[in-house]
Design a protein around this motif. Structure first.
Motif, PDB file in Angstrom:
ATOM      1  N   GLU A  46     -75.665  16.775 -45.536  1.00 47.44           N
ATOM      2  CA  GLU A  46     -76.201  17.228 -44.250  1.00 47.44           C
ATOM      3  C   GLU A  46     -77.343  16.343 -43.775  1.00 47.44           C
ATOM      4  O   GLU A  46     -77.388  15.951 -42.604  1.00 47.44           O
ATOM      5  CB  GLU A  46     -76.686  18.673 -44.373  1.00 47.44           C
ATOM      6  N   ILE A  47     -78.247  16.047 -44.689  1.00 48.51           N
ATOM      7  CA  ILE A  47     -79.388  15.199 -44.310  1.00 48.51           C
ATOM      8  C   ILE A  47     -78.884  13.835 -43.841  1.00 48.51           C
ATOM      9  O   ILE A  47     -79.335  13.295 -42.829  1.00 48.51           O
ATOM     10  CB  ILE A  47     -80.377  15.040 -45.495  1.00 48.51           C
ATOM     11  N   SER A  49     -75.943  13.094 -42.580  1.00 49.28           N
ATOM     12  CA  SER A  49     -75.221  13.043 -41.303  1.00 49.28           C
ATOM     13  C   SER A  49     -76.135  13.327 -40.111  1.00 49.28           C
ATOM     14  O   SER A  49     -75.949  12.739 -39.052  1.00 49.28           O
ATOM     15  CB  SER A  49     -73.984  13.947 -41.297  1.00 49.28           C
ATOM     16  N   VAL A  50     -77.146  14.170 -40.292  1.00 52.18           N
ATOM     17  CA  VAL A  50     -78.092  14.372 -39.181  1.00 52.18           C
ATOM     18  C   VAL A  50     -78.848  13.063 -38.915  1.00 52.18           C
ATOM     19  O   VAL A  50     -79.065  12.667 -37.778  1.00 52.18           O
ATOM     20  CB  VAL A  50     -79.086  15.528 -39.467  1.00 52.18           C
ATOM     21  N   VAL A  53     -76.862  10.747 -36.906  1.00 52.40           N
ATOM     22  CA  VAL A  53     -76.838  11.123 -35.490  1.00 52.40           C
ATOM     23  C   VAL A  53     -78.112  10.653 -34.783  1.00 52.40           C
ATOM     24  O   VAL A  53     -78.067  10.042 -33.715  1.00 52.40           O
ATOM     25  CB  VAL A  53     -76.672  12.654 -35.334  1.00 52.40           C
ATOM     26  N   THR A  54     -79.276  10.919 -35.404  1.00 50.36           N
ATOM     27  CA  THR A  54     -80.526  10.562 -34.714  1.00 50.36           C
ATOM     28  C   THR A  54     -80.717   9.045 -34.643  1.00 50.36           C
ATOM     29  O   THR A  54     -81.083   8.515 -33.598  1.00 50.36           O
ATOM     30  CB  THR A  54     -81.757  11.188 -35.417  1.00 50.36           C
ATOM     31  N   SER A  57     -78.897   7.227 -31.968  1.00 49.32           N
ATOM     32  CA  SER A  57     -79.144   7.652 -30.586  1.00 49.32           C
ATOM     33  C   SER A  57     -79.829   6.537 -29.800  1.00 49.32           C
ATOM     34  O   SER A  57     -80.602   5.769 -30.353  1.00 49.32           O
ATOM     35  CB  SER A  57     -80.043   8.890 -30.555  1.00 49.32           C
TER      36      SER A  57
ATOM     37  N   ARG B 127     -69.429  12.920 -30.129  1.00 55.28           N
ATOM     38  CA  ARG B 127     -70.619  12.410 -30.818  1.00 55.28           C
ATOM     39  C   ARG B 127     -71.854  12.521 -29.932  1.00 55.28           C
ATOM     40  O   ARG B 127     -72.926  12.867 -30.386  1.00 55.28           O
ATOM     41  CB  ARG B 127     -70.422  10.931 -31.206  1.00 55.28           C
ATOM     42  N   LEU B 130     -73.063  15.971 -29.733  1.00 53.57           N
ATOM     43  CA  LEU B 130     -73.762  16.260 -30.980  1.00 53.57           C
ATOM     44  C   LEU B 130     -75.184  15.721 -30.937  1.00 53.57           C
ATOM     45  O   LEU B 130     -76.143  16.390 -31.326  1.00 53.57           O
ATOM     46  CB  LEU B 130     -72.977  15.609 -32.125  1.00 53.57           C
ATOM     47  N   ARG B 131     -75.331  14.483 -30.443  1.00 50.37           N
ATOM     48  CA  ARG B 131     -76.674  13.887 -30.326  1.00 50.37           C
ATOM     49  C   ARG B 131     -77.564  14.770 -29.467  1.00 50.37           C
ATOM     50  O   ARG B 131     -78.717  15.017 -29.785  1.00 50.37           O
ATOM     51  CB  ARG B 131     -76.587  12.485 -29.721  1.00 50.37           C
ATOM     52  N   VAL B 134     -78.678  17.809 -31.348  1.00 54.00           N
ATOM     53  CA  VAL B 134     -79.658  17.491 -32.386  1.00 54.00           C
ATOM     54  C   VAL B 134     -81.017  17.234 -31.754  1.00 54.00           C
ATOM     55  O   VAL B 134     -82.038  17.750 -32.228  1.00 54.00           O
ATOM     56  CB  VAL B 134     -79.196  16.284 -33.230  1.00 54.00           C
ATOM     57  N   TRP B 135     -81.067  16.486 -30.654  1.00 55.36           N
ATOM     58  CA  TRP B 135     -82.369  16.187 -30.041  1.00 55.36           C
ATOM     59  C   TRP B 135     -82.984  17.426 -29.402  1.00 55.36           C
ATOM     60  O   TRP B 135     -84.190  17.584 -29.371  1.00 55.36           O
ATOM     61  CB  TRP B 135     -82.266  15.021 -29.054  1.00 55.36           C
ATOM     62  N   ARG B 181     -86.844  18.190 -42.348  1.00 58.26           N
ATOM     63  CA  ARG B 181     -85.382  18.086 -42.302  1.00 58.26           C
ATOM     64  C   ARG B 181     -84.726  19.446 -42.551  1.00 58.26           C
ATOM     65  O   ARG B 181     -83.722  19.788 -41.906  1.00 58.26           O
ATOM     66  CB  ARG B 181     -84.906  17.079 -43.364  1.00 58.26           C
ATOM     67  N   LYS B 185     -82.384  21.440 -39.894  1.00 56.59           N
ATOM     68  CA  LYS B 185     -81.069  21.932 -40.314  1.00 56.59           C
ATOM     69  C   LYS B 185     -80.939  23.423 -39.960  1.00 56.59           C
ATOM     70  O   LYS B 185     -79.917  23.862 -39.420  1.00 56.59           O
ATOM     71  CB  LYS B 185     -80.954  21.707 -41.819  1.00 56.59           C
ATOM     72  N   LEU B 188     -80.492  23.861 -36.250  1.00 60.94           N
ATOM     73  CA  LEU B 188     -79.145  23.506 -35.828  1.00 60.94           C
ATOM     74  C   LEU B 188     -78.177  24.636 -36.143  1.00 60.94           C
ATOM     75  O   LEU B 188     -77.268  24.935 -35.371  1.00 60.94           O
ATOM     76  CB  LEU B 188     -78.705  22.211 -36.496  1.00 60.94           C
ATOM     77  N   LYS B 189     -78.366  25.271 -37.294  1.00 54.88           N
ATOM     78  CA  LYS B 189     -77.519  26.403 -37.668  1.00 54.88           C
ATOM     79  C   LYS B 189     -77.705  27.541 -36.679  1.00 54.88           C
ATOM     80  O   LYS B 189     -76.741  28.138 -36.206  1.00 54.88           O
ATOM     81  CB  LYS B 189     -77.884  26.878 -39.079  1.00 54.88           C
ATOM     82  N   VAL B 195     -73.802  20.029 -38.315  1.00 54.44           N
ATOM     83  CA  VAL B 195     -73.566  18.600 -38.164  1.00 54.44           C
ATOM     84  C   VAL B 195     -72.791  18.103 -39.377  1.00 54.44           C
ATOM     85  O   VAL B 195     -73.134  18.404 -40.487  1.00 54.44           O
ATOM     86  CB  VAL B 195     -74.905  17.844 -38.029  1.00 54.44           C
TER      87      VAL B 195
END
Ligand SMILES: [Zn+2]
Lengths: 148, 195
Positions: A46-47, A49-50, A53-54, A57, B127, B130-131, B134-135, B181, B185, B188-189, B195
């Motif tokens: 998980e760490i 893949s996040v 993503v970041t 960007s 993707r 997803l970005r 996340v942001w 982190r 996480k 996000l959940k 992710v």
């Protein structure tokens, strides 16, 4: 310290492991634990893949013309530039002073000396007012270096 | 112009710093071009607002160059500049009477600044969605957590450089980063985004 999953190290080491920031011994400990712990493996995934993503960007960034055209001067060149004018002014005052002294000595009567005094005080007042204006302007314009 | 571009790519920061110390203006320009976008992005990620970010980035570049003479050439440019950006961000918050810790950035505005540089934006739509999620989640983190995530997982700073920028012991970097982190996480959940 013992965790439900049987891990004997601080969980933060998982992040260090992902970042390749651990000393060899710690990296090995994490590695060995990951081999038989699915939940810690999931955390690593998980760490990772996040982070993917970041780090992949992209953001809109200002175009070149939105930035000041020139990099601001460093202190050395600013100091040189700031010193330049005062030195020049000092030189001008010195030259004028010497000339004035000469004229004063050469003056034949009171009238000539009066004219001299009036001229000098007029010029000094003018100089002073310009100087004050400049000082005020330089204080209020903190972006002078950027917009220069 | 061509030579300036070539110089951008070839010269190391240290070489450019030495030349800038010697008063070469084009070395300063090359340094500015190389580092100002990073300064802007860090400010954007901390403030969530483009105009504020540009103000902070310009002030930071100005400060960087006016303090260049005291810059230790053994230091690296990026952490030094990021330290300045961070201070400018805090100054801005202070001027707006906002305490560090009590403000979030506008996640929509931040995600709205994302651009897609992929060759095939349509295929990459998922993707990019997803970005954005996340942001948006990063925006809801506290400043302390957000800044460490951004420094490591966007700007790719080493633990050493992060310790430098945040003025914390290197040992604290890993635990703080891991906490951030984990929280990201969880956010996000919460938002239904795995992710
Ligand atoms: Zn485990």
């Amino acid at each position: 310290m013992s965790e439900p999953c049987g891990r004997t190290f601080d969980e933060a080491l998982i992040s260090g492991y992902v970042d390749g920031a651990l000393v060899q011994g710690d990296a090995q400990r994490v590695q060995i634990h990951l081999e038989d712990c699915a939940s810690c493996r999931a955390l690593v995934d998980e760490i990772t893949s996040v982070r993917k993503v970041t780090i992949s960007s992209a953001f809109a960034t200002p175009a070149d013309h939105e930035w000041p055209a020139e990099a601001p001067r460093s202190t050395a060149s600013r100091t040189a530039r700031r010193l330049g004018w005062p030195v020049l002014a000092a030189w001008a005052i010195l030259v004028a002073g010497v000339g004035l002294l000469e004229a004063w000595r050469d003056a034949d009567d009171l009238l000539e000396r009066l004219i001299l005094v009036a001229g000098v005080s007029g010029l000094s007042l003018l100089f002073l007012s310009v100087l004050l204006d400049r000082l005020k302007a330089s204080k209020s314009d903190r972006y002078q270096e950027v917009h220069k | 112009m061509t030579s300036a571009v070539a110089r951008d790519d070839e010269a190391t920061d240290r070489e450019l710093i030495d030349q800038a110390h010697a008063g070469q203006r084009d070395a300063q320009d090359a340094l500015a071009r190389r580092h100002r976008q990073g300064a802007f992005l860090l400010a954007l990620q901390m403030l969530g607002n483009r105009d504020d970010a540009m103000d902070v980035a310009q002030d930071a570049m100005l400060r960087f160059f006016t303090t260049l003479d005291s810059f230790d050439r053994e230091h690296r440019v990026q952490p030094w500049l990021f330290t300045i950006v961070r201070n400018q961000v805090r100054d801005l918050w202070r001027r707006r009477q906002r305490r560090p810790g009590d403000g979030l950035v506008d996640g929509e505005a931040l995600a709205g600044q994302l651009v897609d540089h992929s060759a095939n934006p349509e295929a990459d739509l998922r993707r990019q969605q997803l970005r954005k999620s996340v942001w948006r989640a990063v925006a809801t983190l506290s400043e302390t957590k957000r800044e460490i995530i951004v420094l490591r997982d966007f700007h790719d700073l080493s633990y050493n450089d992060i310790a430098d920028v945040l003025k914390i012991p290197i040992g604290t970097v890993m635990s703080r980063l891991h906490g951030a982190r984990k929280q990201l996480k969880a956010k996000l959940k919460e938002g239904g985004r795995d992710v």
